[in-house]
Design a protein around this motif. Sequence first.
Motif, PDB file in Angstrom:
ATOM      1  N   TYR A  35       0.821  -1.209   0.000  1.00 58.11           N
ATOM      2  CA  TYR A  35       0.000   0.000   0.000  1.00 58.11           C
ATOM      3  C   TYR A  35       0.857   1.262   0.000  1.00 58.11           C
ATOM      4  O   TYR A  35       0.522   2.270  -0.619  1.00 58.11           O
ATOM      5  CB  TYR A  35      -0.961   0.014   1.194  1.00 58.11           C
ATOM      6  CG  TYR A  35      -2.071   1.002   0.965  1.00 58.11           C
ATOM      7  CD1 TYR A  35      -3.258   0.605   0.371  1.00 58.11           C
ATOM      8  CD2 TYR A  35      -1.896   2.355   1.265  1.00 58.11           C
ATOM      9  CE1 TYR A  35      -4.250   1.506   0.086  1.00 58.11           C
ATOM     10  CE2 TYR A  35      -2.882   3.279   0.982  1.00 58.11           C
ATOM     11  CZ  TYR A  35      -4.060   2.855   0.391  1.00 58.11           C
ATOM     12  OH  TYR A  35      -5.031   3.763   0.093  1.00 58.11           O
ATOM     13  N   HIS A  38       1.448   3.694  -2.849  1.00 62.29           N
ATOM     14  CA  HIS A  38       0.474   4.716  -3.247  1.00 62.29           C
ATOM     15  C   HIS A  38       0.770   6.089  -2.618  1.00 62.29           C
ATOM     16  O   HIS A  38       0.997   7.062  -3.344  1.00 62.29           O
ATOM     17  CB  HIS A  38      -0.945   4.226  -2.957  1.00 62.29           C
ATOM     18  CG  HIS A  38      -1.996   5.277  -3.097  1.00 62.29           C
ATOM     19  ND1 HIS A  38      -2.281   5.875  -4.310  1.00 62.29           N
ATOM     20  CD2 HIS A  38      -2.800   5.865  -2.179  1.00 62.29           C
ATOM     21  CE1 HIS A  38      -3.241   6.771  -4.130  1.00 62.29           C
ATOM     22  NE2 HIS A  38      -3.561   6.792  -2.844  1.00 62.29           N
ATOM     23  N   HIS A  62      -2.117  10.939   3.596  1.00 61.27           N
ATOM     24  CA  HIS A  62      -3.523  11.198   3.286  1.00 61.27           C
ATOM     25  C   HIS A  62      -4.448  10.001   3.497  1.00 61.27           C
ATOM     26  O   HIS A  62      -5.638  10.179   3.684  1.00 61.27           O
ATOM     27  CB  HIS A  62      -3.676  11.743   1.853  1.00 61.27           C
ATOM     28  CG  HIS A  62      -3.580  10.697   0.788  1.00 61.27           C
ATOM     29  ND1 HIS A  62      -2.387  10.256   0.280  1.00 61.27           N
ATOM     30  CD2 HIS A  62      -4.548   9.983   0.144  1.00 61.27           C
ATOM     31  CE1 HIS A  62      -2.616   9.333  -0.645  1.00 61.27           C
ATOM     32  NE2 HIS A  62      -3.922   9.144  -0.738  1.00 61.27           N
ATOM     33  N   ASP A  63      -3.909   8.785   3.496  1.00 63.38           N
ATOM     34  CA  ASP A  63      -4.783   7.619   3.648  1.00 63.38           C
ATOM     35  C   ASP A  63      -4.640   6.905   4.984  1.00 63.38           C
ATOM     36  O   ASP A  63      -5.305   5.894   5.208  1.00 63.38           O
ATOM     37  CB  ASP A  63      -4.495   6.612   2.515  1.00 63.38           C
ATOM     38  CG  ASP A  63      -5.311   6.889   1.260  1.00 63.38           C
ATOM     39  OD1 ASP A  63      -6.366   7.552   1.380  1.00 63.38           O
ATOM     40  OD2 ASP A  63      -4.896   6.456   0.166  1.00 63.38           O
ATOM     41  N   ASP A 134      -3.892  12.213  -5.640  1.00 62.79           N
ATOM     42  CA  ASP A 134      -4.452  10.934  -5.216  1.00 62.79           C
ATOM     43  C   ASP A 134      -5.208  10.288  -6.378  1.00 62.79           C
ATOM     44  O   ASP A 134      -4.981   9.132  -6.733  1.00 62.79           O
ATOM     45  CB  ASP A 134      -5.385  11.196  -4.026  1.00 62.79           C
ATOM     46  CG  ASP A 134      -6.011   9.929  -3.481  1.00 62.79           C
ATOM     47  OD1 ASP A 134      -5.356   8.875  -3.537  1.00 62.79           O
ATOM     48  OD2 ASP A 134      -7.163  10.002  -2.999  1.00 62.79           O
TER      49      ASP A 134
HETATM   50 MN    MN Z   1      -5.270   7.630  -1.726  1.00 59.00          MN
END
Ligand code: MN
Length: 708
Positions: A35, A38, A62-63, A134
């Motif tokens: 992940y 990203h 951001h995630d 994003d």
């Molecule tokens: Mn994202």
Amino acid sequence: MKSYNPTSNEMLLRKAYLFSALAHEGVMRKDGRPYLSHPMSVADILADLKMDDVGIVAGFLHDVVEDNHTVTIENIGDRFGPEVAHIVAAVTKIERDVPLDQQMSKEEAGYENIRKLIIAMVEDIRVIFVKLADRLHNLRTMEGMPRESARKKAKEGLEIFAPIANRLGIGKIKAELEDLGFRYAYPEDYEMIRSAIQEKRIYSGGFLEETRTQLTDLLGKNGIRCEVQGRVKHLYSIYRKILRQGININEVYDYMAFRILVPELRDCYSALGYIHSRWNLVPGRFKDFISDPKENGYKSLHTSVIGPSGQPFEIQIRTFEMHSQAENGIAAHWKYKEGRFVEEDDDNISTFRKEIEDSSKSSGAEFLNNLHIDLYPKDIYIITPKGKVVHLARGATPLDFAYAIHTDIGNQCVGAKVNGKLVPLKTELKSGDRVEVMTNPQAHPSRDWLEVAKSTRAKSKIKGWLAQNEKSLAIERGRESFEKELRRLKKNLRELSENGALEEGLKKSAVPDLDSLFAEIGYGKIDPRVFLKRILGGEEEEERSRHPGRRASDSPPISFGGDSDFLMNLARCCNPVEGDEIRGYIAKGKGLVVHRNSCSNLRRLAEIHPERVCEVNWEGRGGTNIFEIPLSIVVHNRRGVLAGVTKTVSDAGADIMSCDAKSLEKQGVGEKGMIRIKVLVKDKGHLKRLLSMLSDLDGVASISRNAP
Ligand code: MN
């Protein structure tokens, strides 16, 4: 980052990276990669946009709140400060708040979402940058995503994020969002355009490179230092042009464009002068966005000229600085202090902020209109009596609106009210008009409606109705005269069909069924007397063979040096016909295979074994040759289109060897079908005539000669 922001705080960035790595540890993306790849890529895109430390840190993080439930916004605030926490919270909240499929219509929900997103930017413009980065990275890594969610994300990229990137003037992000969005939102249309453009490029060979050199020489000779870039326009802009003008891909000529970058403003205009004195310009295409910049600050000169080979192409001329502005938008001129950018003196941001604040009370569509965000570029939005929003191209009339709602409403349209007032059907609609269509079940389209309607959809529906109904009149007429002739001969239809004579006759006349026979008679193409005489009397006098002589499978009419015993074949990949420019390739075990010069297979083979390529020539045999050519035709699904294609082929004097048709999946732009057909033609001229007749045909979207 150090290159544009030397005061950047490296320790802070490392900390954010590690925090993100720990929070996403062990989690994989759908593409099978960790992940963490990203947020890292998002941070990387943000660095390309010259974001400051806070923006990049927010990109890394951001995630994390979304993905790891042990991390909270407060944790982020404690470690990275209130600004980062605010951005991460805003990005996460937008993600969660998407109100889909509730009472709101899709359009309203869409507008409301964008409004929310844009209002969040008033507080911190970096929110939108993180969202853009994003979405861009999500679209870049779409492989392996389930088709439906890929399509949804792609449509949002296309319809929401690309227009916002455009409003902020970030050309490079806008173009990439559009092409990726197009690719996953309308895969069949994308593929059609991609392959058609690729084929055009093969035909045009070294055009880009040659023209680039000519431009550089022309300007260099006149003392202008410049950098010239040549490219194929991005596919989505070609697609929009096709939709906007209702043309097919073969009618798009100016799909190549050049960009000339010069040091000084005055160089722009002198370069323009030299170009216009060298090539003829396409009238009406010159635009001066330097003295009259676009809303988003875009500056450039645009012109289109007709090149040496008669091919039009577009040229943009701008300074290096304007170019940087066009690519990076409001981020182009940021100044940094202690790792953060100082945006107080940026006119673009403050103007934009003010616009947002001024219109924040207005509703979705109006809000965007006020901000000059062209959500559906070149579109107007029309409101139905029930408050639904319908998008139409500029110039649309109430008739287009009626057909956009439903085909039956269009077909039965007798009048329209715009904002409560009765208007003529040819009235041009404006954005925000509330339109009510009046119908009458007895009414139907007429030929002059083709002038009133502007949209491709309405025009094709009207033509479809006319063709259908004119055809049924022809069938009626044909049936009458056929039956009259039968009575004269004292025969009846049952008799004919029982002994198989009718079926035999239909086959001989190359019509699929009885209705088609009546239609042909009604149109005056088949004489019922001759038809009946043939099946009743068995006379052979009418028999005529269209192509005596050779069959397609015989040795091709090619001459090659003295060695005429060479086994020769026409290549299946490019199917040359007499008149095409050709070359031979000596393939082991297959003899001499003849390709078109433009064939990409030949090109690849010739790179590996240049010694096997040889010159060959067509050998005239007095027009007795026959070539079997596969064609792929993309059509708009509608009744009668297949019949139209087969009829056109036979009108062109070509025979059909095989034909199959299938429906392509339902698209945003109406239903499409694919007809694959093998035809026999005499030579290149014959094929060309057939192709032009086919592309004139109603409902034909594109034709390609090679089976894809
Ligand atoms: Mn994202």
